[in-house]
Design a protein around this motif. Sequence first.
Motif, PDB file in Angstrom:
ATOM      1  N   THR A 116       0.963  -1.198   0.017  1.00  0.00           N
ATOM      2  CA  THR A 116      -0.067  -0.059  -0.096  1.00  0.00           C
ATOM      3  C   THR A 116       0.787   1.390   0.014  1.00  0.00           C
ATOM      4  O   THR A 116       0.958   1.941  -0.840  1.00  0.00           O
ATOM      5  N   LYS A 117       1.756   1.209   0.851  1.00  0.00           N
ATOM      6  CA  LYS A 117       2.911   2.424   1.024  1.00  0.00           C
ATOM      7  C   LYS A 117       3.358   2.765  -0.291  1.00  0.00           C
ATOM      8  O   LYS A 117       3.716   3.902  -0.907  1.00  0.00           O
ATOM      9  N   TYR A 118       4.079   1.736  -0.918  1.00  0.00           N
ATOM     10  CA  TYR A 118       4.973   1.818  -2.095  1.00  0.00           C
ATOM     11  C   TYR A 118       4.326   2.044  -3.517  1.00  0.00           C
ATOM     12  O   TYR A 118       4.861   2.056  -4.324  1.00  0.00           O
ATOM     13  N   GLY A 119       2.947   1.464  -3.346  1.00  0.00           N
ATOM     14  CA  GLY A 119       2.386   1.159  -4.479  1.00  0.00           C
ATOM     15  C   GLY A 119       2.926   0.621  -5.792  1.00  0.00           C
ATOM     16  O   GLY A 119       3.538  -0.397  -5.629  1.00  0.00           O
ATOM     17  N   GLU A 120       2.958   1.157  -6.976  1.00  0.00           N
ATOM     18  CA  GLU A 120       3.270   0.514  -8.023  1.00  0.00           C
ATOM     19  C   GLU A 120       4.922   0.399  -8.113  1.00  0.00           C
ATOM     20  O   GLU A 120       5.527  -0.279  -9.048  1.00  0.00           O
ATOM     21  N   ASN A 121       5.485   0.955  -7.203  1.00  0.00           N
ATOM     22  CA  ASN A 121       7.063   0.674  -6.949  1.00  0.00           C
ATOM     23  C   ASN A 121       7.527  -0.454  -6.386  1.00  0.00           C
ATOM     24  O   ASN A 121       8.685  -0.768  -6.565  1.00  0.00           O
TER      25      ASN A 121
END
Length: 167
Positions: A116-121
């Motif tokens: 959730t925090k880093y998303g698509e990364n």
Amino acid sequence: CLDDGAMADKVAEQNKEGQDLGVSGTPSFFINGIMIVGSQPKESFEKIIDAELKDGSGVAASSALEGEKVTRKKLATVGTGYVKGGQSAKVKIVEYTDFECPYCNRAFPTIEGLLTKYGENVSLEYRSFPLSFHANAQKAAEAALCAGEQGKFWEMHDKMFTVMSGK
């Protein structure tokens, strides 16, 4: 699917792959090839992820781990399993896990929080590593892979961690 044995073979293949990489317990994670063992605090993962997002060379990851020796292992099969998160993520986490393992259950919300925090990364890729002394772990791993054959791997994965943890 559970009766024909194909998933038992797939679980055994993933387990052997993990053993060849040095996995001996669960959960074991490889963040861009850097191994982390156990249900670690979120900050342990964030140090490596942040360093990898910064330069990806491993130099920053080494300094982020405060002098610990960092060995980056080549994972030949990254991207061949069930992946959640960014398809072209700069940071790829491969997790060797056991659905009956209490430490894996503890790590589950941490990993979900990182996604959730880093998303698509960041992406997460599942690998079966049922421990022999967990009576239901082998069949749970097979069931998850069977669900994957029906396009429902992550739903089954998440549900099993919830059920196995007693929540």
